[in-house]
Design a protein around this motif. Structure first.
Motif, PDB file in Angstrom:
ATOM      1  N   THR A   1      -6.737   0.814  -2.048  1.00  0.00           N
ATOM      2  CA  THR A   1      -6.916   1.739  -2.905  1.00  0.00           C
ATOM      3  C   THR A   1      -6.007   3.124  -2.842  1.00  0.00           C
ATOM      4  O   THR A   1      -5.275   3.360  -1.645  1.00  0.00           O
ATOM      5  CB  THR A   1      -8.299   2.274  -2.720  1.00  0.00           C
ATOM      6  N   VAL A   2      -5.974   3.892  -3.732  1.00  0.00           N
ATOM      7  CA  VAL A   2      -5.051   5.246  -3.623  1.00  0.00           C
ATOM      8  C   VAL A   2      -5.587   6.085  -2.504  1.00  0.00           C
ATOM      9  O   VAL A   2      -4.594   6.540  -1.536  1.00  0.00           O
ATOM     10  CB  VAL A   2      -5.590   6.201  -4.820  1.00  0.00           C
ATOM     11  N   GLN A   3      -6.777   5.949  -2.131  1.00  0.00           N
ATOM     12  CA  GLN A   3      -7.222   6.802  -0.805  1.00  0.00           C
ATOM     13  C   GLN A   3      -6.656   6.204   0.523  1.00  0.00           C
ATOM     14  O   GLN A   3      -6.265   6.857   1.241  1.00  0.00           O
ATOM     15  CB  GLN A   3      -8.799   7.097  -0.958  1.00  0.00           C
TER      16      GLN A   3
ATOM     17  N   ILE B   1      -2.651   5.929   4.732  1.00  0.00           N
ATOM     18  CA  ILE B   1      -1.624   4.905   5.464  1.00  0.00           C
ATOM     19  C   ILE B   1      -0.326   5.626   5.348  1.00  0.00           C
ATOM     20  O   ILE B   1       0.431   5.927   6.460  1.00  0.00           O
ATOM     21  CB  ILE B   1      -1.291   3.637   4.533  1.00  0.00           C
ATOM     22  N   GLY B   2       0.118   6.478   4.265  1.00  0.00           N
ATOM     23  CA  GLY B   2       1.208   7.518   4.562  1.00  0.00           C
ATOM     24  C   GLY B   2       1.069   8.519   5.510  1.00  0.00           C
ATOM     25  O   GLY B   2       2.099   8.783   6.336  1.00  0.00           O
ATOM     26  N   ALA B   3      -0.200   8.995   5.451  1.00  0.00           N
ATOM     27  CA  ALA B   3      -0.215  10.117   6.752  1.00  0.00           C
ATOM     28  C   ALA B   3      -0.119   9.597   7.858  1.00  0.00           C
ATOM     29  O   ALA B   3       0.419  10.243   9.017  1.00  0.00           O
ATOM     30  CB  ALA B   3      -1.471  10.648   6.433  1.00  0.00           C
ATOM     31  N   GLY B   4      -0.730   8.473   8.287  1.00  0.00           N
ATOM     32  CA  GLY B   4      -0.415   7.680   9.500  1.00  0.00           C
ATOM     33  C   GLY B   4       1.069   7.458   9.655  1.00  0.00           C
ATOM     34  O   GLY B   4       1.465   7.670  10.970  1.00  0.00           O
ATOM     35  N   CYS B   5       1.904   7.120   8.640  1.00  0.00           N
ATOM     36  CA  CYS B   5       3.485   6.894   8.697  1.00  0.00           C
ATOM     37  C   CYS B   5       3.906   8.242   9.424  1.00  0.00           C
ATOM     38  O   CYS B   5       4.703   8.306  10.215  1.00  0.00           O
ATOM     39  CB  CYS B   5       3.748   6.194   7.633  1.00  0.00           C
TER      40      CYS B   5
ATOM     41  N   ARG C   1       0.769   6.515 -15.101  1.00  0.00           N
ATOM     42  CA  ARG C   1       1.081   5.135 -14.926  1.00  0.00           C
ATOM     43  C   ARG C   1       1.564   4.918 -13.492  1.00  0.00           C
ATOM     44  O   ARG C   1       1.394   3.641 -13.136  1.00  0.00           O
ATOM     45  CB  ARG C   1       1.665   4.640 -16.057  1.00  0.00           C
ATOM     46  N   LEU C   2       2.338   5.831 -12.947  1.00  0.00           N
ATOM     47  CA  LEU C   2       2.937   5.502 -11.499  1.00  0.00           C
ATOM     48  C   LEU C   2       1.851   6.078 -10.500  1.00  0.00           C
ATOM     49  O   LEU C   2       2.167   5.923  -9.413  1.00  0.00           O
ATOM     50  CB  LEU C   2       4.221   6.162 -11.386  1.00  0.00           C
ATOM     51  N   GLN C   3       0.618   6.304 -10.587  1.00  0.00           N
ATOM     52  CA  GLN C   3      -0.234   6.656  -9.920  1.00  0.00           C
ATOM     53  C   GLN C   3      -0.858   5.599  -9.051  1.00  0.00           C
ATOM     54  O   GLN C   3      -2.239   5.521  -9.166  1.00  0.00           O
ATOM     55  CB  GLN C   3      -1.339   7.685 -10.432  1.00  0.00           C
ATOM     56  N   THR C   4      -0.015   4.693  -8.588  1.00  0.00           N
ATOM     57  CA  THR C   4      -0.472   3.478  -7.674  1.00  0.00           C
ATOM     58  C   THR C   4      -0.098   3.522  -6.440  1.00  0.00           C
ATOM     59  O   THR C   4       0.966   4.419  -6.178  1.00  0.00           O
ATOM     60  CB  THR C   4      -0.101   2.429  -8.607  1.00  0.00           C
ATOM     61  N   PRO C   5      -0.562   2.771  -5.653  1.00  0.00           N
ATOM     62  CA  PRO C   5      -0.083   2.926  -4.174  1.00  0.00           C
ATOM     63  C   PRO C   5       1.362   2.533  -3.946  1.00  0.00           C
ATOM     64  O   PRO C   5       1.888   3.287  -3.196  1.00  0.00           O
ATOM     65  CB  PRO C   5      -0.946   1.780  -3.488  1.00  0.00           C
ATOM     66  N   MET C   6       1.902   1.425  -4.820  1.00  0.00           N
ATOM     67  CA  MET C   6       3.548   1.370  -4.518  1.00  0.00           C
ATOM     68  C   MET C   6       4.182   2.579  -4.772  1.00  0.00           C
ATOM     69  O   MET C   6       5.226   2.794  -3.897  1.00  0.00           O
ATOM     70  CB  MET C   6       3.869   0.226  -5.361  1.00  0.00           C
ATOM     71  N   TYR C   7       3.722   3.165  -5.712  1.00  0.00           N
ATOM     72  CA  TYR C   7       4.813   4.444  -6.119  1.00  0.00           C
ATOM     73  C   TYR C   7       4.327   5.551  -5.279  1.00  0.00           C
ATOM     74  O   TYR C   7       5.327   6.655  -5.243  1.00  0.00           O
ATOM     75  CB  TYR C   7       4.663   4.818  -7.725  1.00  0.00           C
ATOM     76  N   ILE C   8       3.117   5.572  -5.169  1.00  0.00           N
ATOM     77  CA  ILE C   8       2.753   6.826  -4.131  1.00  0.00           C
ATOM     78  C   ILE C   8       3.647   6.660  -2.607  1.00  0.00           C
ATOM     79  O   ILE C   8       3.969   7.684  -2.186  1.00  0.00           O
ATOM     80  CB  ILE C   8       1.229   6.791  -3.913  1.00  0.00           C
TER      81      ILE C   8
END
Length: 342
Positions: free
Chosen positions: A161-163, A168-172, A78-85
């Motif tokens: 989206t998750v992808q 975005i995370g990789a860019g950070c 249930r936490l496999q969402t952008p906010m929690y990723i």
């Protein structure tokens, strides 16, 4: 009055010799600097033992808390969402952020000579400030995610989206570790005086520049510009995003919806306030010229306390995270009881 040429040449030779000797001493000192001395917290042995106990306990709690958040996001679908990723990435970052300074600080508290090699000092400075920069980018990404979720709820599933969140995370991460390459390189090229003592518990760039034998206004200006652009641009982006979020939440007619939105955003704002409040006091406000003791105390807020409070704030104020943590602990107990690996 007779002008004596011999006296003139003698004076000129002495002046040149002194100048040459001065530059020779500078070059000798600079070439012989192979390590620095981190003064850290020069208190009595009893106080140092107390500080060691406090910081080691803080370090263990920080690792445990942030690892729990990562595991909860990993095992609760249930936490496999952008906010929690993004939150899991942020927790992973906090682990390495505090690890870049605290273990070395703990070792120095128990040793008589708190030395660090020349290259080790600049590596610590690079990784510490690169991860601090990455943290500002992740806080900005999390603010943008909340803006889309609250202010653009219909477009949110297609935009974030998750992808795209993973990109975005990789860019950070990439931008955070590229941003401080130039300032650290410029500081490493300075000529350092024979004094190797850094009155801090980490290799702070400002302290390193103060050890330079030759004034370096260009390097100081570049570092100041880098700090100001990073801090103010990300802070303005974050505050603008949350201002729009709060305006949108206030328009929600249902009290339950407002409470849920404020609860989630309140957690983010608490972390943002603690982190940015401390780094602005250290690197932007006039207190940057305060005594080193005050600088060290203020540096502890963003380098040690923020990683500690991050899991507490997000887990205590978020019902979904608390439910995921309870589920994770049940899985751990079940695995231990039946001798299985998670």
């Amino acid at each position: 009055m007779v002008f004596n040429c011999t006296d003139f040449y003698d004076t000129h030779l002495v002046s040149s010799a002194l100048q040459t000797n001065e530059y020779s001493n500078i070059n000798n000192c600079s070439s012989s600097v192979s390590k620095f001395i981190l003064l850290g917290f020069p208190y009595t042995w009893e106080i140092q033992i107390l500080l060691f106990s406090v910081f080691s306990g803080t370090y263990i709690l920080t690792l445990t808390g942030n690892l729990c958040i990562i595991c909860a996001v990993r095992w609760d679908h249930r936490l496999q969402t952008p906010m929690y990723i993004l939150l899991a990435n942020f927790s992973f970052l906090e682990i390495w952020f505090i690890t870049s300074t605290v273990p070395n600080m703990l070792a120095n508290l128990l040793s008589e000579t708190s030395t660090i090699s020349f290259y080790g000092c600049f590596l610590q400075s690079y990784f510490f400030f690169s991860m601090g920069t990455t943290e500002t980018f992740f806080l900005s990404a999390m603010a943008f995610d909340r803006y889309l979720a609250v202010c653009r709820p219909l477009h949110y599933p297609t935009v974030m989206t998750v992808q795209r969140c993973i990109r975005i995370g990789a860019g950070c991460w990439v931008c955070g570790f590229l941003y401080f390459l130039l300032p650290i390189y410029l500081i490493s090229q300075l000529l350092f005086c024979c004094s190797k003592e850094i009155d801090h518990f980490l290799c702070d760039p400002d302290m390193l520049m103060k050890l330079s034998c030759v004034p370096a206004p260009a390097t100081e200006t570049i570092c100041a510009v880098y700090n100001s652009v990073l801090i103010f641009s990300t802070f303005l982006f974050i505050t603008s995003s949350y201002t729009l979020v709060i305006r949108a939440v206030l328009r929600v007619p249902l009290a339950e919806g407002r409470h849920k939105a404020f609860s989630t955003c309140g957690s983010h704002l608490a972390v943002v306030s603690l982190f940015y409040g401390s780094i602005m006091v250290v690197y932007v406000s006039p207190t940057a010229d305060n005594p080193a003791g005050m600088q060290k105390i203020l540096s502890l807020f963003y380098s040690v306390l923020t990683p500690l409070f991050n899991p507490l704030i997000y887990s205590l104020r978020n019902k979904e995270m608390k439910a995921a943590l309870r589920k994770f602990f049940r899985i751990v107990k079940f695995s231990q009881r039946h001798g299985r690996n998670i």
